[in-house]
Every structure is written in structure tokens, then in C-alpha cells.
Design an enzyme around this catalytic site. Structure first.
Site, short mmCIF file in Angstrom:
data_model
loop_
_atom_site.label_atom_id
_atom_site.label_comp_id
_atom_site.label_asym_id
_atom_site.label_seq_id
_atom_site.Cartn_x
_atom_site.Cartn_y
_atom_site.Cartn_z
N CYS A 1 -3.81 8.07 6.40
CA CYS A 1 -3.03 8.14 7.15
C CYS A 1 -2.70 8.22 8.79
O CYS A 1 -1.51 7.93 9.13
CB CYS A 1 -1.29 9.63 6.43
SG CYS A 1 -1.17 8.86 5.05
N CYS A 7 1.19 -1.16 -0.30
CA CYS A 7 0.06 -0.19 -0.16
C CYS A 7 1.57 1.35 -0.37
O CYS A 7 -0.01 2.22 -0.18
CB CYS A 7 -0.67 -0.01 0.97
SG CYS A 7 -1.80 -1.50 1.15
#
Lengths: 399, 144
Positions: free
Chosen positions: B103, B34
Site C-alpha cells: 500500500c 487487486c
């Protein structure tokens, strides 16, 4: 070393050249007439458009009437592909062939056509980023109406075997379109000589403004109208001509194509210095064929780091570049081009594209070669992935 | 996509980067596929996070959110640290672009994973204190 400003993203866009700008300027305020108007003021504008069209046709090796102005490369791609699809459909042909690593202007158009009932074959590319003509030949069937393959890839700069593909298409009586947005000005192109039926080009990649491009469409291919309205572009694309930008495009194209061989020699020297210099960093690889490559393109994957943070840090040093990481592609996956040449996600995330121009000096290259290892070192020193790679593969040191 | 000045500051000058030798808890979340991995190290004394360090492979927001998360929990008790949410990290950074929200989730998960590891090392069931820790960011389709 002092911080500099080094624009190394010419495959994304370019600065408008002084010559292109100067050529365009009169058509904004003084010679602003509508090219469709009958009085002299309008006819001057019409003359400027005609002379730009003649100039471009001369450079590409086609007839003046085969050049259509568009808003750019994406529009030209859309027009050529959807147009050829409609022409095919009328003859009962609904199959299109393209490659997996085209620009999204081509890929998304093909996906759209699939939803409309067309069948699309996406031929693979080899590990060097080259389409195999044999794959095209094998994919062509009775229902094939169009083959569209890019002239040069926008991310890894690989130059495709266009002449061979065009020959195959001609022999099998299938239209051949090429998106030449990245190739124009970097590679010598003569559409007649190469057997190309349709070709897209864009102004802003060759120092003309954004918002202007062109489609070459061979006489005899009666593309359906793109924009209905006035009689501009032979009734096919209505809308008052963007005279200043059309003039700028012709001048920029003239400059870009004036001495391609010498330019290739100049730029490829710089490109090779960059490639060799960056490849000195351990655990890096060049993406795309080394020889069949645009003289302006460098694309290197750097293991253990992620592309967006690399770009942000390079920007702090004044180096403007691009990457194929997911974070910069705006999706969750890294670049479809890098995946197409077989890179695992992990390595595709850490790619760096530098696209140089004649503006790039030898001092710029020195600075880039001094800066990139520093930045890579810093990012690797804080990367748990790099730590793992070093542990698992017994590597030593950060660079 | 535009990053706030705070995000850029934490990216350019990340706080608490590095490792802690003999850490009392280490957590790692995310994956290379990812494009982001965060690893957090904790030094815990008497229930207080005395020191925290991180290493991150990822984009600018991944680095900035890890940096901010370490700042927000340093010197705090474990209980206080566990109250830290990804929203608090986003607010402290003056916002994140929508595509980068995951994030901040990863930063919260990294911290929780490190605390869970601390409890495991103490011979305790981490789930009782930290709850279930996802080692992959739930916001990321690529991990599913």
C-alpha cells in the site's frame, strides 16, 4: 444515535453461554480427575464424558459410540478426510470429490492429499452458491472413496442438498462426509435419517468454548487412529479428555438444537430485515441463495468500496462484521467462495458478512441499517472506483 | 494483523481527501481487481506543491498511506516530493503490517504518477524527471 456494541460475526465465533460455562466449571477445580483413573474422582469425570457423548448422539440421531471428541471442526474434517482416504487407498481407491467453495480445513486437506498421490475432483457451485447433486453423481467413479460437501457455507450461508448427495453416495457405495460446522444449531440434522456417514461439528460456533468439537463417524467405518497413545476415544484419538469443554459442548449443543424451528423463524425475520434494508443501497447484491440460506447469514456485495475499510469503519460505530476481501482473507485474492459463485474480483472485494444470533435485537438491526448506508456513503465519496462506476454507468449520488 | 494508532488515525480522519478542480497533475495507480486504486491531484505553482488531494479505493492501510503521503508532500517542492519513498511513509505511520507494505508503494507511485502527469502537461518528458512510473503495484502478484 448512541454508539453501541453489536457483535455480528457469529459465524466466526460466539460467546460462551452461561449454561455451558456453568456446566464446565466443576470439572476444572473440584471434579478435575482423569477420566481414565479408577477411583471415584476419575470415574465421575468419565461419567460426565459418557453422558455428554450420549447427549450429543441423541441430538444428532446416532449411537453413543459413533461420537468422537476432537479439538474442533478443522481436526474433525482432517480426520474424516485423511482417514477415508487411507481406507480407500487400502482398497485401491484414490479419488475424492469435494466442492470448490469448502472451508479451508477441507480444501487444504484435499490439496495435501493430492500431493500424496490422490486424485481430487472439485465440483463447481452454481451462481446461488449451491452444489448440484448431478455434478457429484457424474464425478463418482470406481475409484472414488469419499465425497465431502459442506452442510452450509460459512461465508454465504447457503444450505446444500445434503440428503440428495447422501443418497447418491449410498447408492454408489461411497463414503459421505459433511462439514456441518455452520449448520449445526441452525438446521435440523439427523445423521441416520439423512444418510450421512461422517459429520464434523465445532463448539465455539454454538456458544461452547473454542478448542472443542466432534466427529460423528458411522459404525462400520473403521477410521485409522488420529493420535496414537492412550485408549481415549476408542483408541483412535489419544490424549486425556478435555472434560470441562466436552461437558460444555454437550450443553451448548442441547441449547442450540432445542427448538430449531422457532429459532429459524425468529432469526430469519431479523436476517430478512437486514438483507432488505442493506439492499436498498444502490449497486448492492445479495450473495447466495435467498431461500436455501442459514437463518443467521447476510452476505452482500457493495460496489465501489473495499471490504476491510468497510469493516474498520463499522467497527468505529461498534458493529463487528466480516468480509471476503483480499485484505481480510490474508491473501492477494478475495474470498474463494465469492469467486466460486462467479463474482468478479472487484465486487468480491466489497463484500460484507453479518452473522446474527438470538442476542441480536431489533434495535441492533435498526442501528445497523442506519449506520451501514452512512459508512458506505463516506467510503464511496472517497473512492475513485465508485467515481468511475458512476461516470461509466451514468449513476447519480453516492448511496 | 494490527494497525498502529497513527494508521488508524489517518484512516479514521484522512487528511486531504477529495479532488482539485483544474489540477496541474493527476495520477492514478492500482486496479480494482487487486482491491486498491489511488488517485492523487496536485496544484503546483512555481515548482511548489501548493495543494494535494486524494481519493482511494482500498483497505485501511491504503487510505492511511495515501493520507500520510499527501501530508508529507504538501507545501514541498517537486524535487523534495520526488525524494519521498514508501519507507518514509511507513515510518511516518509508525509501521505497517508486512502484508500492507505494498500500500505504501502504491502511495509513492500515485504521487509520482501525478508529478509525471504535471510534466507531461508542461510538454516535458516525465521520465527525465520522475523516472519510470509503474501504474501497478509491483508487490502485488495479482497485477502480473
Amino acid at each position: 444515535m448512541e454508539k453501541r456494541f453489536i457483535y455480528c460475526d457469529n459465524a466466526a465465533t460466539t460467546a460462551v453461554s452461561k449454561r455451558a460455562l456453568d456446566a464446565a466449571m466443576p470439572y476444572f477445580c473440584s471434579e478435575f480427575g482423569n477420566a481414565s483413573s479408577i477411583y471415584m474422582h476419575g470415574q465421575n469425570a468419565a461419567k460426565a464424558v459418557l453422558s455428554a457423548r450420549e447427549k450429543i448422539a441423541g441430538i444428532l440421531g446416532c449411537k453413543t459410540g459413533e461420537i468422537y471428541f476432537t479439538s474442533g471442526g478443522s481436526e474433525a474434517d482432517n480426520w474424516a478426510i485423511k482417514g477415508a482416504a487411507l481406507l480407500g487407498k487400502a482398497k485401491g481407491k484414490n479419488h475424492i470429490i469435494t466442492s470448490v467453495f469448502e472451508h479451508h480445513a477441507v480444501l487444504h486437506t484435499c490439496e495435501f492429499l493430492e500431493k500424496q498421490g490422490f486424485e481430487v475432483t472439485y465440483v463447481p457451485v452454481d451462481e446461488n452458491g449451491l452444489v448440484r447433486p448431478k455434478d457429484i453423481e457424474d464425478a463418482i467413479k470406481d475409484t472414488t472413496c469419499l465425497v465431502t460437501i459442506m452442510f452450509a457455507n460459512n461465508e454465504i450461508g447457503t444450505i446444500q442438498p445434503i440428503r440428495e448427495i447422501a443418497e447418491i453416495c449410498k447408492a454408489r457405495k461411497v463414503f459421505f462426509h459433511t462439514d456441518a460446522v455452520q449448520a449445526v444449531g441452525n438446521v435440523e440434522i439427523n445423521v441416520k435419517d439423512m444418510g450421512i456417514d461422517m459429520l464434523s461439528l465445532s463448539g465455539h460456533k454454538i456458544h461452547a468454548p473454542k478448542g472443542i468439537g466432534a466427529l460423528y463417524c458411522r459404525a462400520g467405518i473403521s477410521l485409522p487412529n488420529l493420535i496414537h497413545g492412550g485408549a481415549q476415544e476408542k483408541n483412535k484419538r489419544a490424549g486425556t479428555e478435555n472434560v470441562p469443554f466436552i461437558v460444555a459442548l454437550s450443553v451448548a449443543l442441547e441449547d442450540a438444537c432445542s427448538d430449531i424451528k422457532a429459532k429459524q423463524e425468529r432469526l430469519s425475520k431479523k436476517r430478512d430485515r437486514l438483507i432488505d434494508g442493506i439492499l436498498k443501497i444502490q449497486q448492492t447484491r445479495l450473495n447466495g441463495d435467498r431461500q436455501k440460506r442459514l437463518c443467521s447469514n447476510v452476505n452482500i456485495s457493495i460496489r465501489g468500496i473495499e471490504g476491510e475499510s468497510l469493516l474498520l469503519m463499522l467497527d468505529m460505530y461498534g458493529i463487528l462484521a466480516s468480509s471476503g476481501s483480499a485484505c481480510t482473507s490474508g491473501s492477494l485474492d478475495p474470498s474463494h467462495v465469492l469467486l466460486a459463485i462467479g463474482l468478479p474480483h472487484e465486487i468480491a472485494h466489497g463484500s460484507l458478512r453479518l452473522s446474527i444470533s438470538d442476542e441480536t435485537t431489533d434495535e441492533d438491526i435498526d442501528y445497523i441499517l442506519e449506520t451501514v448506508p452512512k459508512v458506505v456513503d463516506r467510503l464511496r465519496s472517497m473512492s475513485p472506483l465508485w467515481e468511475r462506476i458512476c461516470r461509466e454507468e451514468g449513476l447519480v449520488g453516492t448511496i | 494483523m494490527i494497525y498502529s494508532e497513527k494508521v488508524m488515525d489517518h484512516f479514521a480522519n484522512p487528511r486531504n481527501v477529495g479532488e482539485i478542480e483544474n489540477a496541474d497533475g493527476i495520477g492514478e495507480v492500482g486496479n480494482a481487481k487487486c482491491g486498491d486504486i489511488m488517485k492523487m491531484y496536485l496544484k503546483i505553482n512555481g515548482g511548489i506543491i501548493e495543494d494535494v488531494k486524494f481519493k482511494t479505493f482500498g483497505c485501511g492501510a491504503a487510505v492511511a498511506t495515501s493520507s500520510m503521503a499527501t501530508e508529507l508532500i504538501k507545501g514541498k517542492s517537486i524535487e523534495e516530493a520526488l525524494k519521498l519513498t514508501n519507507k518514509a511513509v511507513i515510518e511516518a505511520l509508525d509501521g505497517l503490517p508486512p502484508a500492507k507494505i505494498h500500500c505504501s508503494v502504491l502511495a509513492e507511485e500515485a504521487m509520482k504518477a501525478a508529478i509525471a502527469d504535471y510534466y507531461t502537461r508542461q510538454g516535458l518528458d516525465p521520465e527525465l524527471y520522475v523516472g519510470k512510473v509503474s501504474h501497478n503495484c509491483d508487490a502485488c502478484e495479482g497485477c502480473k
